[in-house]
Design an enzyme around this catalytic site. Structure first.
Site: not given
Ligand code: RIB
Length: 313
Positions: A256-259
């Site tokens: 989730a670093a990109g998120d």
């Molecule tokens: O980007 C990370 C996410 O990718 C995780 O939380 C997982 O659920 C997938 O969707």
């Protein structure tokens, strides 16, 4: 309508239940490895970006689709606790929530398999319900863990209301409506996604990154950000490429670093910051996130990001 009135960030995307296991190394084909820790948290690229945006100060509306089970209900309560508007979330009684299996090695690298579940039941018609919000929206943020036509509808609607669009083309897989890249103001990709879109191996060195950025530019998006982990971000904007270093930290989990990067980038831009200031803010937020385990649990709050930036000045 003045720019001031546009304060919302609308995130259209996925929500998952994440099952995370720490392993001594990522397994080879046919190999079984013993885990050294297990946890269940909430994730999904759309939901993670919404949580990161809300914690970093954004007024966030999340559009996603979840199941009717107890875990989905817990997930919704979590969104509400973070101040995310959940009225546009679709709950489908007989569906199961998107599910991700995540393995993490001691350096924080991961390997993820995600089953879309309810995410693939988010239709273009569900997305259209956001239309009344768009005249008050600063940024629309989408990824690619929902059906391609739902991504396209979100982008089309945003463009018709002159909302700034950010598309995090993740995960990389074929996309049928290629004209959507020209309806995207900012495309955000990592090396794997860049390689996929540019038709080359994932770029590593600066020269390869520049080539990938120019190749992706031909798809029609004006501004492209390539996130490169410890190497920082390379940004193609106004025809030029700018490399911006990462903040060095000890990573424990890069999930989730990109998120976190995308969600906080959206917040900073919605507040009127320049692109490069927004990239710096997003880089700081994502650096903090990799020092923590989990997807949504790792998203930092505004005060943490500001404190981090202050300490690195
Ligand atoms: O980007 C990370 C996410 O990718 C995780 O939380 C997982 O659920 C997938 O969707």
């Amino acid at each position: 309508m003045s720019q001031q009135d546009r304060s919302l960030i609308v995130v259209v995307g996925s929500a998952n239940v994440d099952y995370i296991m720490q392993v001594p190394h990522l397994p080879q084909k046919g190999e079984t490895v013993a885990g050294s820790g297990f946890s269940q948290t909430f994730g999904g690229k759309g939901a993670n970006q919404a949580v990161a945006a809300a914690r970093s100060g954004g007024k966030v509306v999340l559009v996603c689709s979840v199941g009717g089970d107890a875990l989905s209900n817990r997930m919704l309560s979590g969104f509400q606790k973070d101040g995310i508007q959940t009225d546009f979330i679709v709950q489908i009684p007989n569906a199961y929530c998107g599910t991700a299996l995540i393995l993490i090695d001691p350096e924080g690298n991961n390997c993820i398999a995600a089953d879309p579940g309810a995410n693939y039941l988010l239709t273009a018609a569900h997305v259209e319900r956001i239309e009344p919000l768009l005249s008050r929206t600063a940024v629309l943020l989408v990824q690619y863990e929902i059906p391609p036509e739902s991504v396209a509808r979100a982008l089309e609607l945003a463009v018709s209301y002159r909302v700034r669009t950010i598309w995090n083309f993740a995960p990389a897989h074929p996309y049928p409506y290629m004209d959507m890249f020209s309806k995207t103001d900012i495309l955000v990709v990592n090396e794997t996604e860049a390689g996929f879109l540019a038709g080359m191996d994932p770029p590593e060195e600066d020269g390869e990154v520049v080539e990938a950025l120019y190749r992706m530019h031909e798809l029609g998006t004006e501004t492209i950000i390539l996130t490169r982990g410890v190497k920082g971000s390379s940004v193609l904007t106004e025809g030029k490429v700018i490399h911006i270093g990462a903040f060095p930290v000890q990573a424990v989990d890069t999930t989730a670093a990109g998120d976190v990067y995308c969600g906080t980038l959206a917040v900073s831009l919605s507040e009127g910051r320049t692109l490069l200031d927004a990239v710096r803010f997003a880089s700081a937020a994502s650096a903090i996130s990799v020092t923590r385990m989990g997807a949504q649990p790792s998203a930092p709050y505004r005060s943490e990001i500001e404190g981090f930036l202050e300490s690195r000045r």
